[in-house]
Design a protein around this motif. Structure first.
Motif, mmCIF file in Angstrom:
data_model
loop_
_atom_site.group_PDB
_atom_site.id
_atom_site.type_symbol
_atom_site.label_atom_id
_atom_site.label_comp_id
_atom_site.label_asym_id
_atom_site.label_seq_id
_atom_site.Cartn_x
_atom_site.Cartn_y
_atom_site.Cartn_z
ATOM 1 N N ILE A 180 -2.250 13.366 3.870
ATOM 2 C CA ILE A 180 -3.462 12.236 3.577
ATOM 3 C C ILE A 180 -2.380 11.102 2.471
ATOM 4 C CG2 ILE A 180 -5.508 11.311 2.716
ATOM 5 C CD1 ILE A 180 -6.764 13.809 3.545
ATOM 6 N N ALA A 181 -1.459 11.632 1.226
ATOM 7 C CA ALA A 181 -1.117 10.601 0.613
ATOM 8 C C ALA A 181 -0.411 9.728 1.614
ATOM 9 C CB ALA A 181 -1.038 10.992 -0.477
ATOM 10 N N SER A 182 0.765 10.417 2.322
ATOM 11 C CA SER A 182 1.654 10.119 3.045
ATOM 12 C C SER A 182 1.196 8.964 3.989
ATOM 13 C CB SER A 182 2.264 11.150 3.750
ATOM 14 O OG SER A 182 3.102 12.003 2.828
ATOM 15 N N PHE A 183 -0.174 9.171 4.696
ATOM 16 C CA PHE A 183 -0.834 7.916 5.608
ATOM 17 C C PHE A 183 -0.785 7.238 4.416
ATOM 18 C CE2 PHE A 183 -4.186 6.082 7.875
ATOM 19 C CZ PHE A 183 -3.578 5.860 8.885
ATOM 20 N N VAL A 184 -1.533 6.704 3.291
ATOM 21 C CA VAL A 184 -2.032 5.883 2.588
ATOM 22 C C VAL A 184 -1.118 5.436 2.552
ATOM 23 C CG1 VAL A 184 -3.618 5.442 0.690
ATOM 24 C CG2 VAL A 184 -4.698 7.273 2.240
ATOM 25 N N SER A 185 0.008 6.108 1.819
ATOM 26 C CA SER A 185 1.196 5.292 1.702
ATOM 27 C C SER A 185 1.938 4.252 2.397
ATOM 28 C CB SER A 185 2.180 6.722 1.315
ATOM 29 O OG SER A 185 3.727 6.172 0.707
ATOM 30 N N ALA A 186 2.194 4.657 3.527
ATOM 31 C CA ALA A 186 3.016 3.928 4.445
ATOM 32 C C ALA A 186 1.712 2.573 5.171
ATOM 33 C CB ALA A 186 2.723 4.768 5.958
ATOM 34 N N GLN A 187 0.525 3.032 5.406
ATOM 35 C CA GLN A 187 -0.223 1.607 5.277
ATOM 36 C C GLN A 187 -0.222 0.596 3.944
ATOM 37 O OE1 GLN A 187 -1.611 1.827 8.478
ATOM 38 N NE2 GLN A 187 -0.817 3.837 8.569
ATOM 39 N N VAL A 188 -0.555 1.277 2.999
ATOM 40 C CA VAL A 188 0.233 0.685 1.720
ATOM 41 C C VAL A 188 0.977 -0.502 2.022
ATOM 42 C CG1 VAL A 188 -0.694 0.046 -0.791
ATOM 43 C CG2 VAL A 188 -1.650 1.016 0.483
ATOM 44 N N VAL A 189 2.475 0.306 2.046
ATOM 45 C CA VAL A 189 3.562 -0.108 2.162
ATOM 46 C C VAL A 189 3.618 -1.609 2.991
ATOM 47 C CG1 VAL A 189 6.015 0.740 3.248
ATOM 48 C CG2 VAL A 189 4.735 2.000 1.394
ATOM 49 N N GLY A 190 2.767 -1.393 4.038
ATOM 50 C CA GLY A 190 3.014 -2.276 5.345
ATOM 51 C C GLY A 190 2.325 -3.881 4.712
ATOM 52 N N ILE A 191 1.360 -3.290 4.102
ATOM 53 C CA ILE A 191 0.681 -4.257 3.757
ATOM 54 C C ILE A 191 1.154 -5.284 2.768
ATOM 55 C CG2 ILE A 191 -1.714 -5.843 2.218
ATOM 56 C CD1 ILE A 191 -3.077 -2.627 4.388
ATOM 57 N N VAL A 192 1.581 -4.623 1.741
ATOM 58 C CA VAL A 192 2.679 -4.840 0.166
ATOM 59 C C VAL A 192 3.590 -5.421 1.014
ATOM 60 C CG1 VAL A 192 3.508 -4.493 -1.854
ATOM 61 C CG2 VAL A 192 1.022 -3.297 -1.145
ATOM 62 N N GLN A 193 4.198 -5.154 1.644
ATOM 63 C CA GLN A 193 5.601 -5.853 2.371
ATOM 64 C C GLN A 193 5.883 -6.814 2.696
ATOM 65 O OE1 GLN A 193 7.954 -2.656 4.552
ATOM 66 N NE2 GLN A 193 9.998 -4.396 4.272
ATOM 67 N N SER A 194 4.531 -6.617 3.847
ATOM 68 C CA SER A 194 4.016 -7.748 4.293
ATOM 69 C C SER A 194 3.648 -9.174 3.368
ATOM 70 C CB SER A 194 3.709 -8.583 5.419
ATOM 71 O OG SER A 194 1.954 -7.740 5.237
ATOM 72 N N GLY A 195 3.220 -8.594 2.394
ATOM 73 C CA GLY A 195 2.355 -9.602 1.457
ATOM 74 C C GLY A 195 0.864 -9.675 1.852
ATOM 75 N N GLY A 196 0.478 -9.187 2.970
ATOM 76 C CA GLY A 196 -0.938 -8.457 2.749
ATOM 77 C C GLY A 196 -1.368 -9.778 4.118
ATOM 78 N N TYR A 197 0.017 -10.558 4.520
ATOM 79 C CA TYR A 197 0.009 -11.161 5.624
ATOM 80 C C TYR A 197 -0.570 -11.362 7.028
ATOM 81 C CZ TYR A 197 1.235 -15.683 7.344
ATOM 82 O OH TYR A 197 0.645 -17.686 7.187
ATOM 83 N N SER A 198 -1.719 -11.800 7.161
ATOM 84 C CA SER A 198 -2.272 -11.681 8.785
ATOM 85 C C SER A 198 -2.205 -12.675 9.755
ATOM 86 C CB SER A 198 -3.443 -10.875 8.803
ATOM 87 O OG SER A 198 -4.264 -9.969 9.939
ATOM 88 N N VAL A 199 -1.229 -12.757 11.125
ATOM 89 C CA VAL A 199 -1.271 -13.685 11.536
ATOM 90 C C VAL A 199 -0.492 -12.795 13.235
ATOM 91 C CG1 VAL A 199 -0.875 -15.490 10.224
ATOM 92 C CG2 VAL A 199 0.883 -14.910 10.804
ATOM 93 N N LYS A 200 -1.403 -14.092 14.127
ATOM 94 C CA LYS A 200 -0.849 -13.126 15.119
ATOM 95 C C LYS A 200 -0.348 -14.256 16.231
ATOM 96 C CE LYS A 200 -4.041 -9.517 16.072
ATOM 97 N NZ LYS A 200 -2.888 -8.585 15.609
ATOM 98 N N GLY A 201 0.736 -13.447 16.999
ATOM 99 C CA GLY A 201 1.214 -14.908 17.892
ATOM 100 C C GLY A 201 0.944 -14.368 19.243
ATOM 101 N N MET A 202 1.236 -15.784 20.490
ATOM 102 C CA MET A 202 0.392 -15.724 21.364
ATOM 103 C C MET A 202 1.418 -16.886 22.084
ATOM 104 S SD MET A 202 -3.815 -16.862 22.472
ATOM 105 C CE MET A 202 -4.212 -16.469 23.548
ATOM 106 N N LEU A 203 1.473 -16.178 22.831
ATOM 107 C CA LEU A 203 2.380 -16.699 24.399
ATOM 108 C C LEU A 203 1.573 -17.073 25.377
ATOM 109 C CD1 LEU A 203 5.535 -14.200 24.751
ATOM 110 C CD2 LEU A 203 5.562 -16.277 23.811
#
Length: 290
Positions: A180-203
């Protein structure tokens, strides 16, 4: 030899990241017998089986890895990694000796969640500012260079081996909370590494590309880029629109796009980070239209 630029703020951020990771490691992983992957996990195994301080083990195990992995890391990352390994060991050493404990009433779920949050936030910060904490990062890049195996697969295999060996000092219940700790850690790593930035691209592929482009600029205040394409079957030249929007804007554009051209084809992709300003002043658009 080409000069490399190292930034003071990166050293500070990496030190802060390793402090967060070290705090979670000592207060939650060590205190509650929760395992860990990578070299940190090996240091926990040695700590509980032969009573070696993890702060020493972290340095000792990483020194040969640094020599082996020097040319695979890149010079800038190499120096930041040395700093990351050193500062993490110092924080591990200090947090074990500071008379401070968090009383979570032996609730392993809370401990696992906090271990994941602190560990993920710490590692994410280190990654975001160009560093690593050594260990599995070096091994993964070495294996990729020598064997062509993807970094993610090497991480998974290495962590699987370490976590399996961790069953020598923890039981299955503690292992489940570790996962459980490993799963939470993986999600938080992604959020922090990207700065919590949330955008999407559209073709977008549509015959009414000019109308759609005008809509994007006028209604959303964004610019769009034309990519010149060709239909594989028809051989006809096509204009493909690429735009980056917030998730809510993507949903709005999807609905409006169907009104403009029901036959339009659109593909939505995840965007981890945007460099530069993708907004387009509506006033400038109106000037160009005159």
């Amino acid at each position: 030899m080409k000069r490399i630029s190292l930034h003071f703020r990166n050293f500070v951020a990496i030190a802060l990241g390793t402090a967060l990771y070290g705090f979670g490691f000592v207060q939650f992983n060590m205190a509650n017998h929760l395992a860990e992957g990578g070299v940190a996990g090996i240091s926990l195994i040695l700590h509980f089986l032969v009573h070696i301080d993890p702060s020493y083990t972290n340095i000792i195990l990483n020194i040969p890895l640094l020599f082996i992995g020097y040319r695979f890391l890149g010079r800038r990352t190499f120096f930041y990694t040395i700093w990351g390994i050193t500062s993490l060991s110092v924080w591990m050493f200090l947090f074990q000796r500071i008379p401070f404990t968090l009383n979570i009433h032996h609730d392993l779920l809370v401990a696992a969640l906090l271990a994941g949050v602190f560990g993920g936030a710490g590692i994410g910060l280190v990654f975001r500012f160009g560093g690593t904490t050594g260990g599995a990062d070096i091994i993964a890049k070495l294996v990729q260079a020598k064997k062509g195996i993807q970094v993610g697969k090497t991480f998974f295999m290495f962590d699987t081996v370490v976590l399996t060996l961790s069953l020598t000092y923890i039981n299955l219940e503690q292992m489940m909370y570790t996962l459980i700790a490993s799963f939470v850690s993986a999600q938080v790593v992604g959020i922090v590494q990207s700065g919590g930035y949330s955008v999407k691209g559209m073709l977008i592929i549509t015959e009414k590309h000019r109308e759609v482009a005008d809509l994007i600029i006028q209604e959303f205040g964004r610019s769009a880029t034309y990519l010149h394409g060709e239909g594989a079957y028809s051989g006809h030249q096509k204009e493909v629109l690429y735009v980056v929007l917030n998730p809510s804007e993507i949903q709005e554009l999807r609905q409006t796009l169907n009104d403009i051209d029901p036959m339009a084809f659109a593909s939505i992709i995840n965007v981890h980070e945007v460099i530069g300003d993708f907004a387009y002043p509506r006033s400038r658009f109106r000037e160009l239209k005159k």
